[in-house]
Design a protein around this motif. Structure first.
Motif, PDB file in Angstrom:
ATOM      1  N   VAL A  42       0.852  -1.183   0.000  1.00 45.24           N
ATOM      2  CA  VAL A  42       0.000   0.000   0.000  1.00 45.24           C
ATOM      3  C   VAL A  42       0.886   1.230   0.000  1.00 45.24           C
ATOM      4  O   VAL A  42       2.043   1.188   0.441  1.00 45.24           O
ATOM      5  N   SER A  43       0.347   2.366  -0.512  1.00 39.69           N
ATOM      6  CA  SER A  43       1.097   3.618  -0.551  1.00 39.69           C
ATOM      7  C   SER A  43       0.211   4.768  -0.086  1.00 39.69           C
ATOM      8  O   SER A  43      -1.028   4.689  -0.092  1.00 39.69           O
ATOM      9  N   TRP A  44       0.850   5.878   0.295  1.00 38.32           N
ATOM     10  CA  TRP A  44       0.159   7.080   0.747  1.00 38.32           C
ATOM     11  C   TRP A  44       1.042   8.260   0.426  1.00 38.32           C
ATOM     12  O   TRP A  44       2.287   8.172   0.542  1.00 38.32           O
ATOM     13  N   GLY A  45       0.473   9.394  -0.047  1.00 35.91           N
ATOM     14  CA  GLY A  45       1.277  10.503  -0.510  1.00 35.91           C
ATOM     15  C   GLY A  45       0.975  11.799   0.184  1.00 35.91           C
ATOM     16  O   GLY A  45      -0.146  12.056   0.627  1.00 35.91           O
ATOM     17  N   PHE A  54      -5.094   5.642   1.397  1.00 37.53           N
ATOM     18  CA  PHE A  54      -4.201   4.519   1.191  1.00 37.53           C
ATOM     19  C   PHE A  54      -4.516   3.886  -0.164  1.00 37.53           C
ATOM     20  O   PHE A  54      -5.687   3.691  -0.501  1.00 37.53           O
ATOM     21  N   ASN A  55      -3.485   3.573  -0.915  1.00 34.93           N
ATOM     22  CA  ASN A  55      -3.653   3.080  -2.276  1.00 34.93           C
ATOM     23  C   ASN A  55      -2.901   1.772  -2.456  1.00 34.93           C
ATOM     24  O   ASN A  55      -1.869   1.523  -1.820  1.00 34.93           O
ATOM     25  N   LEU A  56      -3.415   0.959  -3.352  1.00 32.17           N
ATOM     26  CA  LEU A  56      -2.744  -0.309  -3.655  1.00 32.17           C
ATOM     27  C   LEU A  56      -1.541  -0.078  -4.566  1.00 32.17           C
ATOM     28  O   LEU A  56      -1.574   0.784  -5.445  1.00 32.17           O
ATOM     29  N   SER A  57      -0.506  -0.902  -4.353  1.00 26.24           N
ATOM     30  CA  SER A  57       0.708  -0.814  -5.174  1.00 26.24           C
ATOM     31  C   SER A  57       1.341  -2.196  -5.243  1.00 26.24           C
ATOM     32  O   SER A  57       1.187  -3.010  -4.315  1.00 26.24           O
ATOM     33  N   VAL A  58       2.032  -2.493  -6.287  1.00 25.18           N
ATOM     34  CA  VAL A  58       2.744  -3.761  -6.425  1.00 25.18           C
ATOM     35  C   VAL A  58       4.019  -3.517  -7.229  1.00 25.18           C
ATOM     36  O   VAL A  58       4.049  -2.665  -8.117  1.00 25.18           O
ATOM     37  N   ASN A  84      -2.096   3.028  -7.885  1.00 26.16           N
ATOM     38  CA  ASN A  84      -2.921   4.204  -8.132  1.00 26.16           C
ATOM     39  C   ASN A  84      -2.791   5.183  -6.982  1.00 26.16           C
ATOM     40  O   ASN A  84      -2.270   4.861  -5.911  1.00 26.16           O
ATOM     41  N   LEU A  85      -3.246   6.419  -7.241  1.00 28.34           N
ATOM     42  CA  LEU A  85      -3.172   7.483  -6.242  1.00 28.34           C
ATOM     43  C   LEU A  85      -4.547   8.174  -6.188  1.00 28.34           C
ATOM     44  O   LEU A  85      -4.959   8.816  -7.159  1.00 28.34           O
ATOM     45  N   ARG A  86      -5.249   8.004  -5.087  1.00 26.68           N
ATOM     46  CA  ARG A  86      -6.565   8.604  -4.919  1.00 26.68           C
ATOM     47  C   ARG A  86      -6.462   9.765  -3.933  1.00 26.68           C
ATOM     48  O   ARG A  86      -5.832   9.650  -2.880  1.00 26.68           O
ATOM     49  N   HIS A  87      -7.088  10.894  -4.305  1.00 21.32           N
ATOM     50  CA  HIS A  87      -6.989  12.089  -3.467  1.00 21.32           C
ATOM     51  C   HIS A  87      -8.229  12.964  -3.668  1.00 21.32           C
ATOM     52  O   HIS A  87      -8.980  12.797  -4.640  1.00 21.32           O
ATOM     53  N   THR A  88      -8.481  13.904  -2.760  1.00 23.73           N
ATOM     54  CA  THR A  88      -9.652  14.778  -2.787  1.00 23.73           C
ATOM     55  C   THR A  88      -9.206  16.235  -2.773  1.00 23.73           C
ATOM     56  O   THR A  88      -8.332  16.611  -1.976  1.00 23.73           O
ATOM     57  N   PHE A  89      -9.765  17.009  -3.693  1.00 21.17           N
ATOM     58  CA  PHE A  89      -9.506  18.451  -3.734  1.00 21.17           C
ATOM     59  C   PHE A  89     -10.731  19.173  -3.154  1.00 21.17           C
ATOM     60  O   PHE A  89     -11.863  18.996  -3.613  1.00 21.17           O
ATOM     61  N   ASP A  96     -13.268  14.303  -5.996  1.00 19.46           N
ATOM     62  CA  ASP A  96     -12.418  13.129  -5.749  1.00 19.46           C
ATOM     63  C   ASP A  96     -11.690  12.779  -7.038  1.00 19.46           C
ATOM     64  O   ASP A  96     -12.314  12.725  -8.113  1.00 19.46           O
ATOM     65  N   TYR A  97     -10.389  12.488  -6.915  1.00 17.32           N
ATOM     66  CA  TYR A  97      -9.591  12.295  -8.128  1.00 17.32           C
ATOM     67  C   TYR A  97      -8.716  11.040  -7.974  1.00 17.32           C
ATOM     68  O   TYR A  97      -8.289  10.690  -6.866  1.00 17.32           O
ATOM     69  N   GLU A  98      -8.447  10.360  -9.076  1.00 13.75           N
ATOM     70  CA  GLU A  98      -7.608   9.139  -9.065  1.00 13.75           C
ATOM     71  C   GLU A  98      -6.711   9.134 -10.291  1.00 13.75           C
ATOM     72  O   GLU A  98      -7.161   9.436 -11.397  1.00 13.75           O
ATOM     73  N   SER A  99      -5.452   8.812 -10.083  1.00 10.60           N
ATOM     74  CA  SER A  99      -4.497   8.680 -11.199  1.00 10.60           C
ATOM     75  C   SER A  99      -3.687   7.386 -11.023  1.00 10.60           C
ATOM     76  O   SER A  99      -3.617   6.830  -9.928  1.00 10.60           O
ATOM     77  N   ASP A 100      -3.080   6.913 -12.114  1.00 10.82           N
ATOM     78  CA  ASP A 100      -2.219   5.721 -12.090  1.00 10.82           C
ATOM     79  C   ASP A 100      -0.762   6.149 -12.031  1.00 10.82           C
ATOM     80  O   ASP A 100      -0.354   7.135 -12.659  1.00 10.82           O
ATOM     81  N   GLN A 101       0.037   5.353 -11.294  1.00 12.67           N
ATOM     82  CA  GLN A 101       1.483   5.595 -11.214  1.00 12.67           C
ATOM     83  C   GLN A 101       2.226   4.368 -11.742  1.00 12.67           C
ATOM     84  O   GLN A 101       1.859   3.239 -11.433  1.00 12.67           O
ATOM     85  N   PHE A 102       3.295   4.607 -12.490  1.00  8.42           N
ATOM     86  CA  PHE A 102       4.217   3.562 -12.913  1.00  8.42           C
ATOM     87  C   PHE A 102       5.623   4.045 -12.582  1.00  8.42           C
ATOM     88  O   PHE A 102       5.958   5.217 -12.807  1.00  8.42           O
ATOM     89  N   PHE A 103       6.409   3.175 -12.023  1.00  7.60           N
ATOM     90  CA  PHE A 103       7.737   3.634 -11.578  1.00  7.60           C
ATOM     91  C   PHE A 103       8.799   2.583 -11.906  1.00  7.60           C
ATOM     92  O   PHE A 103       8.526   1.388 -12.040  1.00  7.60           O
ATOM     93  N   LEU A 104      10.047   3.072 -12.014  1.00  7.15           N
ATOM     94  CA  LEU A 104      11.239   2.253 -12.272  1.00  7.15           C
ATOM     95  C   LEU A 104      12.391   2.896 -11.521  1.00  7.15           C
ATOM     96  O   LEU A 104      12.603   4.112 -11.625  1.00  7.15           O
ATOM     97  N   GLY A 105      13.132   2.103 -10.750  1.00 12.29           N
ATOM     98  CA  GLY A 105      14.218   2.682  -9.981  1.00 12.29           C
ATOM     99  C   GLY A 105      15.290   1.671  -9.628  1.00 12.29           C
ATOM    100  O   GLY A 105      15.157   0.462  -9.874  1.00 12.29           O
TER     101      GLY A 105
END
Length: 464
Positions: A42-45, A54-58, A84-89, A96-105
């Motif tokens: 899970v992730s949180w920003g 809290f958002n799901l991540s793998v 994904n990243l869910r947040h409220t403005f 309520d807003y939701e976006s997808d995240q992809f990462f490489l590190g």
């Protein structure tokens, strides 16, 4: 409240791991292994949006631990994944807003193996984020800082359970895609996953399982095998266990013997001996009669010490009279001369106390090589008739190339031929003794035509 609880839960395994003491003398369980794993979480920003959930991540991960000192290990880690990243403005709009995240590190890892199944670590590195608002808008944050604390629990050899807490920091990163970056964006993540470690340093039969109480049960590592003589070959394989120190040895631990003569190189004074020849204790060719010709080339192996020999180890006979030079008192006899035992010419009036005659034969035959040898037999017959009590020895010789038939030897046949000549002339057969000398006593080399001609002979000697 939820944020504080999230941080406590994710950091708890790290804090408890670092509090462990190193009471046991354990081995390093990570070094040399490539771990491949998958980690859901899970992730949180902390972003421009005031409220996030809290958002799901793998993610998937690769680790290789390439250096160690004691229980400490240094490695590298590469990871990739998404969520994904869910947040409220609430201001300026309530949505309520939701976006997808992809990462490489990737990053550098430092770990400590405290017990046989517990290894906490820390990692620092960089990553890149690709954000998708699910409406066709994308933004790439190419360089962000990332760090993580984690624990590897290893219940069985090669298998690891991973508890990870990570932090990603992006300067002025627009995670939400709606509000331009007004502040630095931070995201937290916690992962719980599993990985398998491939041992890249395994070397077959020299691995041993560490099972005593002070080591990791089930972990395989190379253990130096005993090598009593220090030659680099373990005792279990060493066929020469007491090799002197600092000697070059073969794969069986025995001193090198380059020319395979049975004498090791460090003792061999003649290191380039031909194969399959007899050598002495110093590795040099044997020369039993000390004539300068090694035994494996010597066709006359029992040459007297003072004799001058040819390349084949046979005494030289310069005038070819059948008497070698070292006993020849008349070294310049004429080619057809009949000589005595010291190489001097004899006449018909020779004294009976010292009579020796030599006649020569054709190849594989009992015919004389020269007709004049018939006169030699006539001369001897006259001596025998004049001295009826005299006794004689006839020794037949052959060269080494002559064939031997099934019923007689050519050397003996020559001696018998001469005896028959005298017996047919009225001489008592009992006055003769015959010897079959074969090819064992050459006077010259059998490798030349002239040498073989000298060896095909019969010698007639008065013995009484």
């Amino acid at each position: 409240m939820l944020k504080k609880l999230f941080l406590i839960i994710t950091l708890f395994p790290i804090l408890t791991g670092l509090s462990q003491t190193a009471d046991s003398d354990s081995k390093n369980l990570l070094f040399g292994r490539l771990f491949v794993g998958i980690e859901p979480g899970v992730s949180w920003g902390i972003i421009d949006a005031p409220e996030t959930a809290f958002n799901l991540s793998v993610r998937g991960a690769f680790e290789y631990h390439f250096a160690k000192w004691g229980k400490h290990t240094l490695g590298i880690k590469q990871f990739f994944g998404g969520g994904n990243l869910r947040h409220t403005f609430e201001d300026p709009i309530n949505v309520d807003y939701e976006s997808d995240q992809f990462f490489l590190g990737a990053g550098v890892m430092y770990s400590v193996s405290f017990t046989k199944a517990f290894a906490p670590y820390i990692m620092a590195g960089f990553n890149s984020f690709l954000i998708n608002d699910k409406k066709g808008s994308y933004i790439l944050n190419p360089v962000n800082l990332t760090t993580e604390l984690g624990v590897k629990l290893i219940p069985v050899d090669g298998m690891a359970i991973n508890l990870v807490s990570s932090l990603n920091y992006g300067k002025n990163v627009n995670f939400d895609l709606l509000i331009p970056g007004e502040q630095n964006n931070i995201s937290y993540a916690a992962y719980f996953g599993i990985s398998y470690g491939f041992n890249l340093l395994s070397n077959g039969n020299d691995n041993r399982t560490l099972t005593d109480e002070n080591n990791f049960e089930g972990v395989t590592e190379p253990i130096p095998l005993p090598d009593s003589d220090g030659d680099g070959v373990p005792d279990i394989k060493d066929k020469c266990p007491n090799t002197p120190k600092f000697l070059a040895v073969d794969s069986l631990g025995c001193p090198l013997d380059t020319d395979s003569d049975g004498v090791p190189d460090y003792l061999d004074l003649c290191p380039n001996t031909p194969p399959n020849v007899a050598v002495d204790e110093s590795g040099c060719l044997l020369d039993s009669d000390n004539d300068g010709v090694p035994d494996y080339l010597d066709e006359c192996p029992n040459t007297p010490v003072d004799a001058v020999v040819d390349a084949y180890g046979c005494p030289i006979d310069s005038d070819n009279d059948g008497v070698p030079d070292y006993i020849d008192e008349c070294p310049n006899s004429s080619p057809d001369a009949i000589v005595d035992s010291v190489g001097c010419e004899k006449t018909a009036a020779v004294e009976f106390d010292d009579v020796i005659r030599i006649v020569y034969f054709e190849t594989d035959n009992i015919e004389f090589s020269k007709p004049s040898y018939q006169n030699v037999l006539e001369e001897l017959k006259a001596m025998m008739l004049e001295k009826p009590n005299s006794e004689w020895r006839i020794a037949g010789h052959s060269d080494s190339f002559e064939a031997t038939s099934l019923d007689k030897n050519i050397a003996l046949a020559r001696a018998q031929f001469i005896k028959n000549y005298f017996v047919n002339s009225g001489i008592d057969a009992k006055r003769f003794e015959l010897f079959d000398m074969g090819a064992e006593y050459p006077v010259e080399s059998n490798l030349t035509i002239s040498g073989r001609a000298k060896n095909r002979r019969a010698i007639i000697i008065r013995i009484k």
